[in-house]
Scaffold this motif. Structure first.
Motif, short mmCIF file in Angstrom:
data_model
loop_
_atom_site.label_atom_id
_atom_site.label_comp_id
_atom_site.label_asym_id
_atom_site.label_seq_id
_atom_site.Cartn_x
_atom_site.Cartn_y
_atom_site.Cartn_z
N ASP A 1 0.88 -1.12 0.05
CA ASP A 1 0.17 0.01 0.00
C ASP A 1 0.77 1.17 0.09
OD1 ASP A 1 -2.58 0.23 -0.48
OD2 ASP A 1 -3.21 -0.45 1.58
N ASP B 1 1.02 4.15 -2.90
CA ASP B 1 0.87 5.60 -2.63
C ASP B 1 1.58 6.45 -3.53
OD1 ASP B 1 -1.38 5.33 -0.70
OD2 ASP B 1 0.24 5.22 0.95
N THR C 1 -3.70 -5.58 -4.25
CA THR C 1 -3.36 -4.06 -4.25
C THR C 1 -3.36 -3.21 -5.39
OG1 THR C 1 -1.80 -4.43 -2.14
CG2 THR C 1 -1.83 -2.20 -3.11
N ARG D 1 -6.34 -0.61 -5.80
CA ARG D 1 -5.93 0.80 -6.04
C ARG D 1 -6.10 1.34 -7.40
NH1 ARG D 1 -2.85 2.71 -1.88
NH2 ARG D 1 -2.87 4.62 -2.82
N PRO E 1 -7.53 6.58 -8.18
CA PRO E 1 -7.52 5.42 -7.56
C PRO E 1 -8.29 5.35 -6.35
CG PRO E 1 -5.52 6.81 -7.39
CD PRO E 1 -6.32 7.48 -8.46
#
Length: 404
Positions: A117, A121, A367, A371, A403
């Motif tokens: 995660d 980002d 993920t 995302r 996202p």
């Protein structure tokens, strides 16, 4: 009369897409002699599986360049679980597997998700304006290095050291290695060994919840322990094998998903397919294409006899596209349930880190799906020029939609 093959494994057209070349060769014979490499090559699942499992075909370490001093590079192979056979292999694997069994994979599961995660980002920040993002550099490469660092207890300020060491060392597993690459590999090996000796010394006095501390503490039924050289070698193997395989499964796999939009959509619609998708990513475009063994006695494989002292290589990518085992083998199917691929090897050398690799890959893929559901290829991925370790150098993508 044995069949010979002239397939040039390092030729650009083979590196770009080896699978049609494997299929054509498979039609000729399951095992073929390669004069240039001086070894047998397998082209079917059955013969590759036999190479990996037959005990008279050993993983025997010998310097490829006996006249070129590479003491640190040799040290991390002479003592390796991967480069030894029983009884040494049996002792090493028992101790290493016992250390792994202390719950390290489950301990790391939530941390892997957190690291994925955090890297996502960065991807989101870089691609927020609709620009092109390299998913390899920002996501696929850092994640396995960070996971291995967490596993070993390497402090975060030192994480940046690991990837260059691994990249330099694994270049030695290709064919056509240059003098400059040999020098770089020895330098990286020396620096990594020195770093790990210091880490082991620290963990002897101050144990932690990491794998290094568990490896130090582990004893077998006879009271035996890993030597310091074996500890250092094990840590090196975990980084090199764990990092390279995982980053290349993500790179090859996401490339496949984004060029098969129906399969990407299947995963978006049904996240329960992530586990089977990970196995299909490994099968469809294998991150490790070739694994060598040496006959310790005359050994039949398929329709040939591998004479004592002769090498034979299992072509894992060819095995994983064998139509006898995999119906419609060139189809990319994230729901493929019956999937006995050889991506983690087989027999006594089956990858000891496979459970951790699966956790990393499942978390990494989950993920990305969560995302970046609108992830798209911006341009064709840039493939690495090597054959044995198959991957992409860059994976240019755009995020398109916002996202989540």
């Amino acid at each position: 009369m044995p069949t010979t093959t002239e397939i040039e494994l390092t030729a650009p057209q083979v590196v770009s897409d080896p699978y049609p070349h494997f299929a054509a060769a498979r039609e000729q014979a399951p095992v073929q002699w390669h004069e240039g490499l001086g070894m047998w090559l397998t082209f079917t699942h059955a013969t590759a599986n036999a190479v990996l499992r037959t005990r008279s075909l050993g993983r025997l370490w010998a310097p490829r360049w006996p006249d070129v001093p590479m003491p640190s590079f040799e040290l991390i192979h002479v003592n390796s679980l991967l480069e030894n056979e029983p009884p040494t292999h049996t002792r090493l694997r028992r101790l290493i597997a016992a250390a792994f069994a202390r719950g390290h994979v489950e301990r790391l599961r939530p941390r892997v998700a957190e690291l994925a995660d955090r890297l996502a980002d960065r991807v989101a920040d870089e691609g927020a304006d609709g620009g092109v993002v390299d998913l390899i550099a920002l996501y696929a490469e850092p994640l396995p290095v960070q996971v291995i660092a967490e596993l070993l207890g390497v402090p975060e300020p030192d994480w940046h050291l690991l990837r260059p060491w691994s990249n330099a060392i694994v270049k030695m597993y290709e064919y056509g290695v240059t003098d400059e690459q040999r020098t770089a590999a020895e330098t990286a090996s020396s620096e990594f060994v020195e770093y790990l000796r210091a880490l082991v010394a620290e963990r002897r006095t101050t144990p932690g919840p990491d794998l290094v501390s568990s490896l130090i503490a582990e004893t077998d039924t006879e009271g035996g322990r890993l030597t310091e050289d074996e500890l250092v070698t094990t840590c090196t193997l975990l980084l090199n094998a764990g990092h390279e395989a995982t980053v290349n499964v993500v790179g090859n796999g996401v490339s496949a998903l984004l060029t098969h939009r129906d399969q990407w959509q299947r995963l978006l619609d049904d996240r329960s397919l992530v586990d089977t998708a990970v196995e299909e990513l490994i099968r469809y475009d294998s991150p490790l294409q070739l694994f060598e063994r040496t006959a310790v006695e005359d050994t039949p494989v398929g329709d040939v006899v591998v004479e004592k002292g002769t090498k034979i290589a299992a072509l894992l990518g060819a095995a994983n596209r064998d139509p006898v085992v995999f119906p419609d083998p060139d189809a990319f199917d994230v729901g493929r349930a019956d999937n006995p691929h050889l991506g983690f090897g087989a027999g006594i050398h089956f990858c000891v880190g496979a459970p951790l690799a699966r956790v990393e890959l499942q978390s990494s893929l989950s993920t990305l799906l969560r995302r970046f559901p609108d992830l798209e290829l911006a341009e064709a991925p840039q493939r690495r020029p090597e054959f044995v370790i198959r991957g992409v150098r860059s994976l240019p993508v755009t995020l398109r939609g916002a996202p989540s």
